[in-house]
Design an enzyme around this catalytic site. Structure first.
Site, PDB file in Angstrom:
ATOM      1  N   HIS A 167      -1.727  -2.913   8.395  1.00 25.94           N
ATOM      2  CA  HIS A 167      -2.196  -1.523   8.511  1.00 25.94           C
ATOM      3  C   HIS A 167      -3.710  -1.433   8.401  1.00 25.94           C
ATOM      4  CE1 HIS A 167      -3.199  -0.715   4.209  1.00 25.94           C
ATOM      5  NE2 HIS A 167      -2.391  -1.747   4.028  1.00 25.94           N
ATOM      6  N   ASP A 179       0.824  -1.217   0.000  1.00 27.63           N
ATOM      7  CA  ASP A 179       0.000   0.000   0.000  1.00 27.63           C
ATOM      8  C   ASP A 179       0.860   1.271   0.000  1.00 27.63           C
ATOM      9  OD1 ASP A 179      -1.747   2.183   1.037  1.00 27.63           O
ATOM     10  OD2 ASP A 179      -3.198   0.561   1.241  1.00 27.63           O
TER      11      ASP A 179
HETATM   12 ZN    ZN Z   1      -2.635  -3.278   2.726  1.00 32.45          ZN
END
Ligand code: ZN
Length: 292
Positions: free
Chosen positions: A180, A126
């Site tokens: 996360h 990400d």
């Molecule tokens: Zn992720």
């Protein structure tokens, strides 16, 4: 066999992070800092809908924005018709390199001779989770493997090679598995859409979901997504600690293995309690320890 050395110890990674917070005028232990879960619930309605952890179309940006902040100004600038993020990034690289060389004249010449990172970071791909930036560290400080949803497949050649090289050859002192909030991969695993190549990739995450279905179904959607992020980190830690190179390094030189969750909405890392019982450690050593 020194079983006690397999226990997770006070985290130097956490101290590194604390130092970064200190530089930013923050105290990670300060109860006034937003917790991961409280931040999820405090998101404004218009952002909550865009950032639903159950949306498989991961939002580009889910943190709160202050229109007067420099970051917002930068974002506005990048959206002007004649601006392109790639072109401006190349220009910024030259500025960054020059400024870094002025501020740290020894850094690039030293890096040109080799690397001695102390931390191996296993995280999600990400774009909102840039490990070196969020740790307040510099090039050369963190060896990295990132993939969608920070999934540690036991037989994955890529992550396996990174872990072995980092532990055996670079001799890192810390291995971090970091999940996360608002993870698109976790959101996808919580849904049931057909996703092509992502389906076999997300399989370990779906297996974790299956094994913990009753718990996850007892929670709200937001809480369940956050819980699956945590369970996925713990699963990843188990896979890492089943590797012979890691087990040997823990025993022989005190390698530490940590689990973290990064809160995208606040920029704050949370360290998980990943202390293993003596029984778990003994079983793991019996099953996975290897010798030359
Ligand atoms: Zn992720």
């Amino acid at each position: 066999m020194n079983v006690a050395r397999l226990a997770v110890r006070p985290s130097a990674v956490a101290r590194t992070v604390e130092a970064a917070y200190s530089r930013a005028g923050l105290q990670p232990s300060d109860s006034s800092l937003p917790s991961v879960s409280s931040h999820v619930h405090r998101l404004p309605a218009h952002l909550s809908s865009r950032c639903s952890p159950f949306s498989t179309s991961a939002p580009a940006f889910c943190a709160k924005t202050d229109p007067s902040s420099p970051a917002s100004a930068n974002a506005d600038q990048s959206n002007t018709p004649n601006s392109d993020r790639y072109s401006s990034a190349l220009r910024q690289n030259k500025e960054w390199a020059a400024q870094t060389a002025r501020e740290h004249p020894d850094l690039f010449p030293t890096l040109a001779t080799g690397q001695q990172p102390q931390i191996l970071w296993l995280g999600c791909s990400d774009s909102r989770c840039p490990e070196t930036t969020l740790l307040g560290l510099k090039p050369g400080d963190v060896f990295v493997h990132r993939n969608i949803a920070n999934i540690m497949h036991p037989g994955d050649l890529s992550s396996g090679a990174v872990i072995e090289y980092a532990v055996q050859h670079l001799r890192v002192n810390h291995v971090v598995v970091c999940g996360h909030t608002f993870c698109g991969g976790v959101a996808a695993a919580m849904g049931n859409k057909q996703l092509g190549i992502l389906d076999p990739w997300l399989l370990p995450l779906r297996l974790v979901r299956e094994r913990n279905l009753a718990l996850l179904q007892s929670l709200s959607e937001e809480e369940a997504a956050l819980k699956l992020v945590e369970l996925n980190v713990r699963e990843g830690l188990d896979v890492v600690k089943q590797k012979g190179a890691v087990l040997n390094a823990i025993q022989e030189r005190g390698l530490q293995v940590h689990g973290l969750i990064y809160d995208v909405a606040s920029g704050v890392l949370r360290e998980l309690d990943t202390q293993d019982s003596e029984e778990t450690i003994k079983s793991r050593l019996t099953a996975f320890a290897v010798r030359d």
